[in-house]
Design a protein around this motif. Structure first.
Motif, PDB file in Angstrom:
ATOM      1  N   THR A 145       3.407   5.889  -3.167  1.00  0.00           N
ATOM      2  CA  THR A 145       3.655   6.507  -4.287  1.00  0.00           C
ATOM      3  C   THR A 145       4.324   5.536  -5.305  1.00  0.00           C
ATOM      4  O   THR A 145       4.845   4.534  -4.905  1.00  0.00           O
ATOM      5  CB  THR A 145       4.345   7.636  -4.438  1.00  0.00           C
ATOM      6  OG1 THR A 145       6.058   7.539  -4.074  1.00  0.00           O
ATOM      7  CG2 THR A 145       4.052   8.769  -3.446  1.00  0.00           C
ATOM      8  N   LEU A 146       4.231   5.678  -6.608  1.00  0.00           N
ATOM      9  CA  LEU A 146       5.075   4.842  -7.804  1.00  0.00           C
ATOM     10  C   LEU A 146       6.567   4.802  -7.505  1.00  0.00           C
ATOM     11  O   LEU A 146       7.173   3.901  -7.725  1.00  0.00           O
ATOM     12  CB  LEU A 146       4.698   5.517  -9.165  1.00  0.00           C
ATOM     13  CG  LEU A 146       3.459   5.024  -9.802  1.00  0.00           C
ATOM     14  CD1 LEU A 146       3.035   5.762 -10.981  1.00  0.00           C
ATOM     15  CD2 LEU A 146       3.449   3.570 -10.146  1.00  0.00           C
ATOM     16  N   THR A 208      -3.797   7.786  -1.102  1.00  0.00           N
ATOM     17  CA  THR A 208      -3.385   6.779  -0.898  1.00  0.00           C
ATOM     18  C   THR A 208      -2.635   6.397  -2.456  1.00  0.00           C
ATOM     19  O   THR A 208      -2.928   7.016  -3.298  1.00  0.00           O
ATOM     20  CB  THR A 208      -4.540   5.630  -1.029  1.00  0.00           C
ATOM     21  OG1 THR A 208      -5.747   5.960  -1.995  1.00  0.00           O
ATOM     22  CG2 THR A 208      -5.440   5.819   0.304  1.00  0.00           C
ATOM     23  N   PHE A 209      -2.151   4.990  -2.440  1.00  0.00           N
ATOM     24  CA  PHE A 209      -1.207   4.656  -3.559  1.00  0.00           C
ATOM     25  C   PHE A 209      -2.330   4.638  -4.965  1.00  0.00           C
ATOM     26  O   PHE A 209      -1.792   5.413  -5.818  1.00  0.00           O
ATOM     27  CB  PHE A 209      -0.717   3.388  -3.433  1.00  0.00           C
ATOM     28  CG  PHE A 209      -0.033   2.632  -4.570  1.00  0.00           C
ATOM     29  CD1 PHE A 209       1.298   3.316  -4.662  1.00  0.00           C
ATOM     30  CD2 PHE A 209      -0.619   2.047  -5.693  1.00  0.00           C
ATOM     31  CE1 PHE A 209       2.048   2.673  -5.969  1.00  0.00           C
ATOM     32  CE2 PHE A 209       0.154   1.764  -6.830  1.00  0.00           C
ATOM     33  CZ  PHE A 209       1.322   2.182  -6.871  1.00  0.00           C
ATOM     34  N   VAL A 210      -3.315   4.050  -4.717  1.00  0.00           N
ATOM     35  CA  VAL A 210      -4.387   4.100  -6.030  1.00  0.00           C
ATOM     36  C   VAL A 210      -4.583   5.499  -6.316  1.00  0.00           C
ATOM     37  O   VAL A 210      -4.760   5.922  -7.269  1.00  0.00           O
ATOM     38  CB  VAL A 210      -5.410   3.077  -5.900  1.00  0.00           C
ATOM     39  CG1 VAL A 210      -6.443   3.201  -7.121  1.00  0.00           C
ATOM     40  CG2 VAL A 210      -4.936   1.589  -5.810  1.00  0.00           C
ATOM     41  N   GLY A 211      -5.077   6.272  -5.257  1.00  0.00           N
ATOM     42  CA  GLY A 211      -5.459   7.694  -5.426  1.00  0.00           C
ATOM     43  C   GLY A 211      -4.582   8.532  -6.122  1.00  0.00           C
ATOM     44  O   GLY A 211      -4.877   9.360  -6.600  1.00  0.00           O
ATOM     45  N   SER A 212      -3.064   8.280  -5.706  1.00  0.00           N
ATOM     46  CA  SER A 212      -2.392   9.095  -6.478  1.00  0.00           C
ATOM     47  C   SER A 212      -2.196   8.679  -7.855  1.00  0.00           C
ATOM     48  O   SER A 212      -1.601   9.709  -8.667  1.00  0.00           O
ATOM     49  CB  SER A 212      -0.792   8.615  -5.745  1.00  0.00           C
ATOM     50  OG  SER A 212      -0.291   7.619  -6.168  1.00  0.00           O
ATOM     51  N   LEU A 213      -2.538   7.547  -8.286  1.00  0.00           N
ATOM     52  CA  LEU A 213      -2.373   7.368  -9.884  1.00  0.00           C
ATOM     53  C   LEU A 213      -3.676   8.184 -10.341  1.00  0.00           C
ATOM     54  O   LEU A 213      -3.245   8.835 -11.763  1.00  0.00           O
ATOM     55  CB  LEU A 213      -2.714   5.733 -10.039  1.00  0.00           C
ATOM     56  CG  LEU A 213      -1.896   4.881  -9.556  1.00  0.00           C
ATOM     57  CD1 LEU A 213      -2.470   3.626  -9.565  1.00  0.00           C
ATOM     58  CD2 LEU A 213      -0.404   4.884  -9.991  1.00  0.00           C
ATOM     59  N   PHE A 214      -4.751   8.236  -9.910  1.00  0.00           N
ATOM     60  CA  PHE A 214      -5.771   9.149 -10.701  1.00  0.00           C
ATOM     61  C   PHE A 214      -5.388  10.475 -10.293  1.00  0.00           C
ATOM     62  O   PHE A 214      -5.656  11.330 -11.477  1.00  0.00           O
ATOM     63  CB  PHE A 214      -7.043   8.667  -9.527  1.00  0.00           C
ATOM     64  CG  PHE A 214      -7.886   7.675 -10.231  1.00  0.00           C
ATOM     65  CD1 PHE A 214      -8.779   7.625 -11.117  1.00  0.00           C
ATOM     66  CD2 PHE A 214      -7.604   6.387  -9.340  1.00  0.00           C
ATOM     67  CE1 PHE A 214      -9.257   6.292 -11.330  1.00  0.00           C
ATOM     68  CE2 PHE A 214      -8.375   5.344  -9.569  1.00  0.00           C
ATOM     69  CZ  PHE A 214      -9.424   5.311 -10.624  1.00  0.00           C
ATOM     70  N   THR A 298       0.803  -2.586 -11.747  1.00  0.00           N
ATOM     71  CA  THR A 298       0.369  -1.057 -11.554  1.00  0.00           C
ATOM     72  C   THR A 298       0.096  -0.601 -12.851  1.00  0.00           C
ATOM     73  O   THR A 298      -0.816   0.430 -13.094  1.00  0.00           O
ATOM     74  CB  THR A 298       0.972  -0.399 -10.606  1.00  0.00           C
ATOM     75  OG1 THR A 298       1.309  -0.956  -9.408  1.00  0.00           O
ATOM     76  CG2 THR A 298       0.628   0.920 -10.397  1.00  0.00           C
ATOM     77  N   VAL A 299       0.841  -0.652 -13.842  1.00  0.00           N
ATOM     78  CA  VAL A 299       0.863  -0.346 -15.164  1.00  0.00           C
ATOM     79  C   VAL A 299      -0.328  -0.670 -15.793  1.00  0.00           C
ATOM     80  O   VAL A 299      -0.905   0.186 -16.544  1.00  0.00           O
ATOM     81  CB  VAL A 299       2.298  -0.493 -16.084  1.00  0.00           C
ATOM     82  CG1 VAL A 299       2.023  -0.086 -17.403  1.00  0.00           C
ATOM     83  CG2 VAL A 299       3.393   0.002 -15.448  1.00  0.00           C
ATOM     84  N   ASP A 300      -0.741  -2.020 -15.656  1.00  0.00           N
ATOM     85  CA  ASP A 300      -2.018  -2.519 -16.382  1.00  0.00           C
ATOM     86  C   ASP A 300      -3.281  -1.629 -15.653  1.00  0.00           C
ATOM     87  O   ASP A 300      -4.354  -1.320 -16.571  1.00  0.00           O
ATOM     88  CB  ASP A 300      -2.295  -3.787 -15.942  1.00  0.00           C
ATOM     89  CG  ASP A 300      -1.149  -4.750 -16.544  1.00  0.00           C
ATOM     90  OD1 ASP A 300      -0.559  -4.194 -17.471  1.00  0.00           O
ATOM     91  OD2 ASP A 300      -0.802  -5.583 -15.896  1.00  0.00           O
ATOM     92  N   LEU A 301      -3.329  -1.547 -14.249  1.00  0.00           N
ATOM     93  CA  LEU A 301      -4.366  -0.504 -13.802  1.00  0.00           C
ATOM     94  C   LEU A 301      -4.410   0.839 -14.292  1.00  0.00           C
ATOM     95  O   LEU A 301      -5.623   1.300 -14.625  1.00  0.00           O
ATOM     96  CB  LEU A 301      -4.105  -0.592 -12.191  1.00  0.00           C
ATOM     97  CG  LEU A 301      -5.032   0.167 -11.345  1.00  0.00           C
ATOM     98  CD1 LEU A 301      -6.427  -0.215 -11.759  1.00  0.00           C
ATOM     99  CD2 LEU A 301      -4.650   0.319  -9.999  1.00  0.00           C
ATOM    100  N   LEU A 302      -3.340   1.303 -14.411  1.00  0.00           N
ATOM    101  CA  LEU A 302      -3.286   2.723 -14.830  1.00  0.00           C
ATOM    102  C   LEU A 302      -3.750   2.824 -16.414  1.00  0.00           C
ATOM    103  O   LEU A 302      -4.427   3.655 -16.699  1.00  0.00           O
ATOM    104  CB  LEU A 302      -1.737   3.425 -14.747  1.00  0.00           C
ATOM    105  CG  LEU A 302      -1.715   4.691 -15.053  1.00  0.00           C
ATOM    106  CD1 LEU A 302      -2.485   5.711 -14.217  1.00  0.00           C
ATOM    107  CD2 LEU A 302      -0.140   5.093 -15.222  1.00  0.00           C
TER     108      LEU A 302
END
Length: 314
Positions: A145-146, A208-214, A298-302
């Motif tokens: 997670t973040l 997953t980590f990236v999935g949690s962003l979505f 990660t902020v750039d990705l989000l």
């Protein structure tokens, strides 16, 4: 094979490595510390995290994780870094070496005479070997997670003598993330998406980590059903038939560098022309490295995800 592709394959096969957040390697029993561990010392040395104690401010750090390398430089510890692994390509000034994070060699690492080693996985039992050599080791496993990201940043700041800068970075990241999430337009119906890790149709789930962003943005992941029981570690391989049937509104490509995938290659795939994301042009190319790490970028990705979502008509 590229760093990301190897991690994806390892995750898909249930191996120890995880691309963006399914791993929990390197607990306190072997010299590392899970993200939930509290720092039990002030900014002055010695600093203790879990059962790891760093006696003095380190000046010869070896980083065996691209994410750790990015964190170290982002908090101002770059001048303290003596060597990084062969996959650490950001920032450009990082002292890249031939040290491997996949097959770490304790003797090769020790030859750098480090006073701190930061890595993400205890491959080859390297933590015990380095500990026996009296070399402090901090294990920063792939975040789930973040909050894990924020905690690792502040922990690394503490053990390197850069606590204020690390806390400031974590604070700014949290504020940026909160603003991005708040700015996402509210929709009556959730948008669906497909996140591609490779043209073999490996994807990731919301766990997953990236999935949690979505998930924070209110998007629905079409890959979740392919690993409902978690047996694939959050990284299932989809079938073309199932993907076409799921008809995602958005397609995100995290294989633009490693595998040269783009909107044109996706459009050319047999049977994909009828997918909503293809018909509407909602195919988003991501930088493989940014999309596979859980550090400051990660902020750039989000932000890129949010921008893509905003372009989809309500």
């Amino acid at each position: 094979m590229r760093y990301q592709a190897r991690l994806v394959l390892a995750a898909a096969l249930g191996a120890a490595l995880a691309l963006a957040g399914c791993g929990d390697g390197g607990g306190t029993e072997n010299g590392g510390t899970p993200p939930s561990q509290d720092v039990s010392a002030t900014a002055d040395f010695p600093v203790t995290i879990g059962n790891l104690t760093v006696a003095e401010k380190p000046t010869k750090i070896v980083a065996l994780s691209p994410t750790a390398t990015e964190v170290l430089f982002a908090i101002g510890a770059g001048q303290q870094v003596k060597a990084v692994d062969d996959q650490s390509n950001f920032p450009a000034e990082a002292p890249k070496s031939d040290l491997s994070a996949f097959q770490p060699n304790a003797e090769a690492i020790a030859a750098q005479e480090p006073d701190l080693v930061v890595l993400s996985n205890d491959m080859n039992n390297v933590v015990a070997q380095l500990t026996q050599l009296k070399i402090p080791v901090y294990v920063a496993p792939a975040g789930k997670t973040l909050d894990d990201t924020y905690k690792q940043i502040t922990d690394i700041g503490a053990i390197t003598g850069n606590r204020p800068a690390a806390e400031d970075l974590a604070k700014r990241m949290r504020e940026d993330v909160d603003k991005l999430v708040a700015d996402v337009p509210k929709r009556a119906t959730k948008l669906t998406y497909y996140y591609e890790l490779g043209p073999e149709l490996y994807s990731l789930t919301s766990k997953t980590f990236v999935g949690s962003l979505f998930a924070q943005l209110g998007l629905e992941n079409i890959a979740d059903a392919a690993d409902a029981d978690g047996s694939k570690g959050g990284y299932p391989q989809l079938s073309a038939e199932a993907l076409v049937k799921a008809d995602p509104d958005l397609i995100f490509l995290a294989d633009t560098v490693c595998c040269k995938q783009n909107a044109d290659t996706v459009k050319a795939r047999p049977g994909w022309s009828g997918i909503t994301a293809v018909k509407t042009g909602q195919i988003v190319g991501l930088n493989d490295d940014v999309a596979s790490r859980w550090g400051p970028r990660t902020v750039d990705l989000l932000r890129q995800i949010v921008d893509a979502v905003a372009k989809v008509p309500a």
